[in-house]
Enzyme design. Sequence first.
Site, mmCIF file in Angstrom:
data_model
loop_
_atom_site.group_PDB
_atom_site.id
_atom_site.type_symbol
_atom_site.label_atom_id
_atom_site.label_comp_id
_atom_site.label_asym_id
_atom_site.label_seq_id
_atom_site.Cartn_x
_atom_site.Cartn_y
_atom_site.Cartn_z
ATOM 1 N N ALA A 17 10.670 -10.587 16.104
ATOM 2 C CA ALA A 17 9.499 -9.769 16.079
ATOM 3 C C ALA A 17 9.723 -8.958 17.287
ATOM 4 O O ALA A 17 9.323 -7.496 17.142
ATOM 5 C CB ALA A 17 8.248 -10.619 16.231
ATOM 6 N N LYS A 80 21.239 -9.625 -1.535
ATOM 7 C CA LYS A 80 20.325 -10.358 -2.185
ATOM 8 C C LYS A 80 19.559 -9.487 -3.323
ATOM 9 O O LYS A 80 19.018 -8.528 -2.974
ATOM 10 C CB LYS A 80 18.918 -10.944 -1.087
ATOM 11 C CG LYS A 80 17.847 -11.469 -1.767
ATOM 12 C CD LYS A 80 16.985 -12.122 -0.995
ATOM 13 C CE LYS A 80 15.605 -12.264 -1.504
ATOM 14 N NZ LYS A 80 14.519 -12.657 -0.521
ATOM 15 N N LEU A 334 5.180 -14.410 14.444
ATOM 16 C CA LEU A 334 4.371 -15.623 14.103
ATOM 17 C C LEU A 334 3.066 -15.524 14.940
ATOM 18 O O LEU A 334 2.395 -16.312 14.867
ATOM 19 C CB LEU A 334 5.261 -16.479 14.674
ATOM 20 C CG LEU A 334 6.764 -16.613 13.762
ATOM 21 C CD1 LEU A 334 7.740 -17.667 14.190
ATOM 22 C CD2 LEU A 334 6.484 -16.999 12.346
ATOM 23 N N THR A 345 8.474 -12.705 3.277
ATOM 24 C CA THR A 345 7.658 -11.813 3.661
ATOM 25 C C THR A 345 7.505 -11.681 5.154
ATOM 26 O O THR A 345 6.931 -10.512 5.702
ATOM 27 C CB THR A 345 6.290 -11.949 2.986
ATOM 28 O OG1 THR A 345 5.759 -13.229 2.961
ATOM 29 C CG2 THR A 345 6.428 -11.395 1.706
HETATM 30 C C1 LIG Z 1 10.600 -22.428 8.266
HETATM 31 C C2 LIG Z 1 10.650 -21.032 8.309
HETATM 32 C C3 LIG Z 1 11.489 -20.367 7.536
HETATM 33 C C4 LIG Z 1 11.438 -18.801 7.795
HETATM 34 N N1 LIG Z 1 11.990 -18.182 6.983
HETATM 35 C C5 LIG Z 1 11.729 -16.792 6.732
HETATM 36 C C6 LIG Z 1 12.567 -15.919 5.977
HETATM 37 O O1 LIG Z 1 13.224 -16.427 5.090
HETATM 38 N N2 LIG Z 1 12.238 -14.835 5.942
HETATM 39 C C7 LIG Z 1 11.306 -13.933 6.822
HETATM 40 O O2 LIG Z 1 11.197 -12.887 6.776
HETATM 41 N N3 LIG Z 1 10.886 -14.919 7.735
HETATM 42 C C8 LIG Z 1 11.012 -16.143 7.687
HETATM 43 N N4 LIG Z 1 10.362 -16.854 8.668
HETATM 44 C C9 LIG Z 1 9.514 -16.281 9.596
HETATM 45 C C10 LIG Z 1 10.581 -15.580 10.911
HETATM 46 O O3 LIG Z 1 11.047 -16.638 11.279
HETATM 47 C C11 LIG Z 1 9.423 -15.186 11.848
HETATM 48 O O4 LIG Z 1 8.800 -14.103 11.317
HETATM 49 C C12 LIG Z 1 10.558 -14.018 12.849
HETATM 50 O O5 LIG Z 1 11.554 -14.663 13.147
HETATM 51 C C13 LIG Z 1 9.804 -13.544 13.877
HETATM 52 O O6 LIG Z 1 9.703 -14.773 14.746
HETATM 53 P P1 LIG Z 1 8.765 -14.200 16.153
HETATM 54 O O7 LIG Z 1 9.778 -13.428 16.829
HETATM 55 O O8 LIG Z 1 7.710 -13.906 16.018
HETATM 56 O O9 LIG Z 1 8.807 -15.611 17.080
HETATM 57 P P2 LIG Z 1 9.650 -16.376 17.575
HETATM 58 O O10 LIG Z 1 11.242 -16.469 17.137
HETATM 59 O O11 LIG Z 1 9.295 -17.807 17.922
HETATM 60 O O12 LIG Z 1 9.930 -15.715 19.220
HETATM 61 C C14 LIG Z 1 9.180 -15.869 20.092
HETATM 62 C C15 LIG Z 1 9.454 -15.325 21.407
HETATM 63 O O13 LIG Z 1 8.624 -15.376 22.337
HETATM 64 C C16 LIG Z 1 9.115 -15.739 23.585
HETATM 65 N N5 LIG Z 1 7.960 -16.650 24.411
HETATM 66 C C17 LIG Z 1 7.265 -17.394 23.943
HETATM 67 N N6 LIG Z 1 6.321 -17.629 24.836
HETATM 68 C C18 LIG Z 1 6.526 -16.989 25.761
HETATM 69 C C19 LIG Z 1 6.185 -16.784 27.158
HETATM 70 N N7 LIG Z 1 4.911 -17.937 27.621
HETATM 71 N N8 LIG Z 1 6.476 -16.114 27.900
HETATM 72 C C20 LIG Z 1 7.429 -15.073 27.705
HETATM 73 N N9 LIG Z 1 7.915 -15.201 26.479
HETATM 74 C C21 LIG Z 1 7.447 -16.345 25.621
HETATM 75 C C22 LIG Z 1 10.159 -16.778 23.446
HETATM 76 O O14 LIG Z 1 11.265 -16.825 24.288
HETATM 77 C C23 LIG Z 1 10.913 -15.917 22.233
HETATM 78 O O15 LIG Z 1 11.818 -14.910 22.619
HETATM 79 C C24 LIG Z 1 10.388 -18.311 8.591
HETATM 80 C C25 LIG Z 1 9.591 -18.948 9.300
HETATM 81 C C26 LIG Z 1 9.623 -20.522 9.343
HETATM 82 C C27 LIG Z 1 8.727 -21.324 10.210
#
Ligand SMILES: Cc1cc2nc3c(=O)[nH]c(=O)nc-3n(C[C@H](O)[C@H](O)[C@H](O)COP(=O)(O)OP(=O)(O)OC[C@H]3O[C@@H](n4cnc5c(N)ncnc54)[C@H](O)[C@@H]3O)c2cc1C
Length: 503
Positions: A17, A80, A334, A345
């Site tokens: 994200a 896909k 997330l 999605t």
């Molecule tokens: C089981 C599962 C399966 C999934 N499968 C799919 C799929 O097939 N297709 C799809 O589109 N999506 C899928 N997703 C969702 C997808 O993984 C996420 O939407 C996507 O990876 C984005 O994650 P994110 O970047 O929001 O969070 P994260 O990957 O958790 O990244 C969070 C970031 O924030 C940083 N951070 C956290 N706290 C702090 C802090 N205090 N200070 C500084 N930095 C911080 C961390 O270091 C990290 O860099 C799935 C999710 C899950 C749980």
Amino acid sequence: MPDKRIGSIAIVGGGTAGWLAASMLARALPGTGINVTVIESPEIGTIGVGEATIPPIIDLLRFLSINEADFVHHTNATYKLGIKFYDWKETGHSYWHPFGTFGAAIHRRPFHHCWHKARAAGLAARLNDFSLCAALADEGKFRFPDNNPDNAASGLRYALHFDASLVSRYLRGYAERLGVKRIERNVVGATLRANGFLDELQCSDQSTVRADLYIDCSGFRGVLIEKVLGTGYLDWTDVLPCDRAVAFPTDSVLPRAPYTRSMARSAGWQWRIPLQHRVGNGYVYSSAHCTEEQALQDLLATTNSKPLAEPRFLRFVTGRRKLFWHRNCVALGLASGFLEPLESTSIHLVTSGLYHLLEHFPDRDFDQANIDSYNGELIEESERIRDFIVLHYWLTQRDDAPLWRYCREMSVPDSLRERMELYKGTGRIRVRSGELFTDLSWFYIFEGMGVRPAHYDPLLDVVPDAKLADILRSLAHATGAIVKDAPYHDSLFTQGSSSTRAG
Ligand SMILES: Cc1cc2nc3c(=O)[nH]c(=O)nc-3n(C[C@H](O)[C@H](O)[C@H](O)COP(=O)(O)OP(=O)(O)OC[C@H]3O[C@@H](n4cnc5c(N)ncnc54)[C@H](O)[C@@H]3O)c2cc1C
């Protein structure tokens, strides 16, 4: 007139994200002088899953002017054509949710109405004869859409399976080349201005970071949107009871299927996602119906292959933030909420949030009506996607496990119940403009899960059965010819390289 333009954006989080946000903003805001900084924690990892996408990912690559072949190569991606669901209606049954078009409109009626008329007329029709994506995928084949709109392959759509960590790395390189700054810090809190807006981020090394607009991409923690601003969360576990996952990669299984497999299990469902270099496996399950240990054992037993890495155990609460944008903080990924990955999605919702943000780009006054409009649009989008995912569970006829018995009986949102009633009576599916899943996607789930409408569209009475049979034959012939000539999906990948769409 005081200058109210946004001068700086701080993105907290360097997962998919965070880097997607940085990339899209850097691409969309050149020449504006806005500084974009990504703050990544050196201690907190990313979620490390998120491998399946939907066709708007291809539009995203175009928006970013990223060469698709280069992206596919560097992220070990495969193609896909849809999702094949196993054992969802009942054990031993499978059905398709393919991408792309289905047949062709007849008398301006969408083809799924013709499908219902064909059934009423006793014409034996096979779904794969009219869905090129499903037909290709079942043969392990793949081709790109044809640019000629008269060719039946022009309606083909595809998405990607990719390695999530390689995607973050790729996007980071892209964003940094466009001038995005990256700093490593742990954000531990923030000070607030008198109006409740975020003022400065406080980091564990006592440093501070100040920006006009903050984007919270910190994952489930919601470091700004929740921990600092206390925006609140709506829990949808009553209709989507899965709240855990276990995941691990295994060796490549050849040939690599050009689709995601979703297999219902006793306490949830299992995914299988083929990448160029490995297979992603995971079991999404309900902790009320299965322990961590049992879930791991079940996944190990069904993957039948040695994990290439330690299993990851993940916990989540399905739902959304009450507000996606609060004051001068926008939550994405997330941090904004989570809908389980059944229809792949989540990454799309990050992108959609960013497109909406660009449509609602603020100045430092942060007009509240603008923020309300953004929230309204994204809430509508996420709730319709929620309904769509709930549908897969609600329509089950399985009676062999407590989770499935719960899903059959659960009370679903009125918006979903109304859609179901309309379909059951008339075969009609009314989707609003801007909904991610079209009437066709809804049709595939209704049809695959065995819901048969009482009537077909009466406007199709003008088409005699014999003429309909002729049209169906000719559409099936066109599909068959394209599938016959298409290459095998696996042939697109050779050691260390991949071939992709020309032009
Ligand atoms: C089981 C599962 C399966 C999934 N499968 C799919 C799929 O097939 N297709 C799809 O589109 N999506 C899928 N997703 C969702 C997808 O993984 C996420 O939407 C996507 O990876 C984005 O994650 P994110 O970047 O929001 O969070 P994260 O990957 O958790 O990244 C969070 C970031 O924030 C940083 N951070 C956290 N706290 C702090 C802090 N205090 N200070 C500084 N930095 C911080 C961390 O270091 C990290 O860099 C799935 C999710 C899950 C749980």
